[in-house]
Design an enzyme around this catalytic site. Structure first.
Site, mmCIF file in Angstrom:
data_model
loop_
_atom_site.group_PDB
_atom_site.id
_atom_site.type_symbol
_atom_site.label_atom_id
_atom_site.label_comp_id
_atom_site.label_asym_id
_atom_site.label_seq_id
_atom_site.Cartn_x
_atom_site.Cartn_y
_atom_site.Cartn_z
ATOM 1 C CB SER A 96 -1.914 -4.660 -8.905
ATOM 2 O OG SER A 96 -1.304 -5.931 -8.817
ATOM 3 C CG LEU A 146 7.374 -0.370 -2.347
ATOM 4 C CD1 LEU A 146 8.102 0.607 -1.419
ATOM 5 C CD2 LEU A 146 6.390 -1.222 -1.549
ATOM 6 C CG HIS A 147 1.564 -0.021 -6.461
ATOM 7 N ND1 HIS A 147 0.570 0.346 -5.592
ATOM 8 C CD2 HIS A 147 1.542 -1.380 -6.495
ATOM 9 C CE1 HIS A 147 -0.036 -0.726 -5.127
ATOM 10 N NE2 HIS A 147 0.545 -1.798 -5.644
ATOM 11 C CG MET A 196 4.350 -9.660 -0.736
ATOM 12 S SD MET A 196 3.940 -11.292 -1.357
ATOM 13 C CE MET A 196 3.029 -10.894 -2.819
ATOM 14 C CG HIS A 254 2.811 -0.787 -1.932
ATOM 15 N ND1 HIS A 254 3.122 -1.138 -3.222
ATOM 16 C CD2 HIS A 254 2.384 -1.913 -1.329
ATOM 17 C CE1 HIS A 254 2.891 -2.429 -3.391
ATOM 18 N NE2 HIS A 254 2.449 -2.926 -2.258
ATOM 19 C CD GLN A 312 1.543 -13.806 0.422
ATOM 20 O OE1 GLN A 312 2.019 -13.493 1.504
ATOM 21 N NE2 GLN A 312 0.786 -12.965 -0.269
ATOM 22 N N GLY A 335 -4.161 -2.433 2.170
ATOM 23 C CA GLY A 335 -5.008 -1.837 1.141
ATOM 24 C C GLY A 335 -6.310 -2.616 0.972
ATOM 25 C CD GLN A 374 -3.380 -9.433 1.973
ATOM 26 O OE1 GLN A 374 -2.803 -10.336 1.428
ATOM 27 N NE2 GLN A 374 -2.958 -8.181 1.883
HETATM 28 O O1 PAF Z 1 -0.644 -7.845 0.276
HETATM 29 C C1 PAF Z 1 0.545 -8.237 0.289
HETATM 30 O O2 PAF Z 1 1.433 -7.621 -0.285
HETATM 31 C C2 PAF Z 1 0.879 -9.525 1.028
HETATM 32 O O3 PAF Z 1 -0.145 -10.448 0.925
HETATM 33 C C3 PAF Z 1 1.266 -9.307 2.500
HETATM 34 C C4 PAF Z 1 0.111 -8.736 3.310
HETATM 35 C C5 PAF Z 1 2.458 -8.353 2.582
HETATM 36 C C6 PAF Z 1 1.671 -10.631 3.139
HETATM 37 O O4 PAF Z 1 2.735 -11.214 2.470
#
Ligand code: PAF
Length: 291
Positions: free
Chosen positions: A193, A41-42, A38, A45, A69, A155, A161
């Site tokens: 995060s 980035l860190h 999403m 990622h 979500q 991750g 998830q």
């Molecule tokens: O973990 C995330 O950043 C989100 O939940 C994802 C997997 C990109 C789905 O939107």
């Protein structure tokens, strides 16, 4: 080319264009890795991107703050966004192509199809964020259909998830490999995060109670403690000692089925969600195993 950082990274907005590029790559015999994000980035990622770079010819990263979500009253509008910074980080990590669609391109007028994984979506974050995983699995299924990756990387900080996505991929016969990558932590232990950016300096310090709780549980487990109540009690005491922290859940579950366990053993997941001020943070570990 596998392992070689990309110099001319492309950005694609349209799902149809992305699909066409992936189809061409596959026809040319190239393998595709996808890192769904999403944005904002860190280093967590970046570790996914570096691993993706090693595993495929074409490395695609998606950046999409997925509205389905987020629940009502959650931080969808406030979620941090900085595409230019993300592009720099992605280029450094060797990303070939950023797929960054608009919400209106992913959820077109009349949209009404959702993917729902049942039991393992219900506890933990599923209980505190109803509908969250339905949004995650829906968007991830769409990303898989659009990017057509051979491998997708996630991750382990979002342990549930990852479990839900693995279940979806297996149940729906999705033809790709799902890779889970270790949690990346700041030097003082805080799990990385994008939401850490919400924390004031005082909250940032308070947020260390999550990783401290995990260290405490790991220590007790290493000394032979297996009783779930006592392990949870020790973590709860660490959280309770932090005035800015409010525990949302703190649970010991089987790392495979996510069912609650009375006795910890190999493969037991310790998962916690804690609110620090307005910021909700999660962290976890598998007892007896490294991050
Ligand atoms: O973990 C995330 O950043 C989100 O939940 C994802 C997997 C990109 C789905 O939107």
């Amino acid at each position: 080319m596998k392992g070689i950082p990309s110099t001319d990274m492309r950005i694609v907005e349209s799902p149809a264009d992305m699909q066409a590029l992936s189809r061409t790559a596959r026809t040319a015999g190239k393998t595709i890795a996808l890192v769904p994000t999403m944005g904002y980035l860190h280093d967590g990622h970046a570790s996914l991107m570096r691993e993706g770079r090693k595993r495929a010819d074409l490395l695609v990263m998606s950046i999409f703050v997925n509205p389905t979500q987020f629940g009502a009253g959650e931080d969808f509008d406030a979620y941090p966004r900085d595409l230019e910074r993300d592009m720099r980080i992605a280029a450094e990590a060797g990303v070939d192509l950023i797929f960054a669609p608009k919400a209106s391109q992913m959820y077109t007028a009349g949209y009404q199809t959702y993917v729902n994984v049942e039991d393992i979506s219900l506890p933990l974050c599923g209980a505190s964020r109803p509908g969250h995983f339905r949004g995650v699995t829906t968007v991830v299924a769409k990303l898989f259909n659009i990017v057509m990756p051979h491998v997708a990387l996630f991750g382990k900080k979002d342990f549930q998830q990852l479990a839900v996505i693995r279940r979806m991929a297996a149940d729906l016969n999705m033809d790709l490999e799902i890779v889970g990558m270790p949690i990346v932590r700041e030097v003082d232990g805080l799990a990385m995060s994008s939401r850490n950016s919400y924390l004031s300096p005082e909250e940032r310090r308070a947020a260390l109670c999550l990783s401290r709780g995990i260290v405490e549980a790991r220590k007790l487990f290493a000394f032979g403690e297996r009783e779930s109540g006592r392990l949870k009690g020790a973590v709860a005491a660490v959280i309770a000692a932090e005035p800015l922290a409010v525990s949302e859940y703190l649970e010991l579950r089987d790392g495979g089925t996510l069912e609650e366990v009375a006795q910890a053993g190999s493969g037991t997941l310790l998962a916690l969600a804690v609110r620090i001020g307005k910021t909700r943070l999660i962290d976890n570990c598998i007892l007896g195993e490294p991050d």
